[in-house]
Design an enzyme around this catalytic site. Sequence first.
Site, mmCIF file in Angstrom:
data_model
loop_
_atom_site.group_PDB
_atom_site.id
_atom_site.type_symbol
_atom_site.label_atom_id
_atom_site.label_comp_id
_atom_site.label_asym_id
_atom_site.label_seq_id
_atom_site.Cartn_x
_atom_site.Cartn_y
_atom_site.Cartn_z
ATOM 1 N N ASP A 35 1.044 -1.044 -0.223
ATOM 2 C CA ASP A 35 0.042 -0.246 0.060
ATOM 3 C C ASP A 35 0.990 1.231 0.140
ATOM 4 O OD1 ASP A 35 -3.393 0.257 0.910
ATOM 5 O OD2 ASP A 35 -2.105 1.742 0.732
ATOM 6 N N CYS A 261 -19.320 1.047 -3.685
ATOM 7 C CA CYS A 261 -19.923 -0.133 -5.443
ATOM 8 C C CYS A 261 -21.403 0.716 -5.852
ATOM 9 C CB CYS A 261 -19.824 -1.113 -4.948
ATOM 10 S SG CYS A 261 -18.398 -2.005 -4.746
ATOM 11 N N ARG A 332 -16.591 6.146 2.528
ATOM 12 C CA ARG A 332 -16.632 5.980 1.232
ATOM 13 C C ARG A 332 -18.753 6.224 1.083
ATOM 14 N NH1 ARG A 332 -13.589 1.250 -0.861
ATOM 15 N NH2 ARG A 332 -14.751 0.229 0.697
#
Length: 421
Positions: A35, A261, A332
């Site tokens: 990461d 999503c 998010r």
Amino acid sequence: MLTEPGKRIAVIGLGYVGLPLAVAFSKKYEVLGFDINPVRVRELKENYDGTREVSEEILENVANLRFSDSEQDLQECNIFIVTVPTPVDHYKKPNLVPLLNASAMIGKALKKGDFVIYESTVYPGCTEDDCVPVLVRESGLTFNVDFFCGYSPERINPGDKVNTLTKIKKVTSGSTPEAARIIDELYGSVIDAGTYLASSIKVAEASKAIENAQRDVNISFVNELALIFDRMDIDTTEVLEAAATKWNFLKYKPGLVGGHCIGVDPYYLAYKAESLGYHPQVILSGRRVNDTMGIFVANKLVKLMIRKGHKIEGSRVLILGITFKENCPDIRNTRVTDVYRELKDFGMQVDVHDPWADPAQVAREYNIELTDNLLDKYEAVLVTVAHDAFQTLDFKKFTNDNSVIFDLKSILPKEMVDSRL
């Protein structure tokens, strides 16, 4: 081609998708969890996962997995799995910067015989049309001769401890039939639920896009019903419960649609369609409905308060929940912020409480300070997220007899609330 003993896997991006994947693969292979965020890497080395997807106990005992933020460590690997974010920008257009940056970084480490597998949500064609050219440019290698690619869409459901990574069937694909077979066998070795080998990378990419577009359209339908039934003074939850007595009724619930999503993927599909000269009607109409629900919720709350005689400007409102879904810390693309901003525009004093969200992250991403002090009295309380913790709160401690309680998620007893969505 690769053989079983030679698999050295790098998982690029250690968020909600990448970390569980790295842990799963480490049970059979040597895995590098990579990461670019050194803080995230340090926390994982200390066995702490801020997403709460992987427990401290698992991280303490996992074998064959090490974490790094050094690009040099990628040189040791020969299978690269990309799980970086693919958000949309302010204009609802795909933001491929993280994906293309990851591809460029991998390209510098790419060697003959290597595989690059993408899991990040994209539009059909993105892997081969956008990512592969970057890999070729940075590596100087020839696609499908020197290296191979695949696409296996992530199906992680944040906060879900039942339908976890290994229990969900995995769609796989590859850039050649042989590459597809190897990739399918790779995932099949760790996914208990099995795999589904798609006929092409584009088919696999499209399957991911429509999974969430379908849910988005269905939720937009019940959200529109909520808008209609509100004008009729009908309880939408009661209507859905009645309709659900039919065996083939799909019981979707109205609400704020955010997350990584459902609130994003339809825009990727729409973007690709429009680039080909087709303007999608159903997909974008559903998005418009869902994107305006925050404004409707705020205005509905104001009307409820006026009916009870509250002065709007200066009133204190408590929002319970800011994560995009229940019992997880994921903020998010949360649409709770739409409600917050709208209520602030009315001149209200708005507090937000969420025991799951990271206060520092919320402040950094949305400039909202969370509160843990629920001893003050509020003129209105808005339940926006169905956290289990909210069902055991003593509302009498922070409400008056005349306070408005608006339950978007229908988790409280009906007699306790003034309205449900």
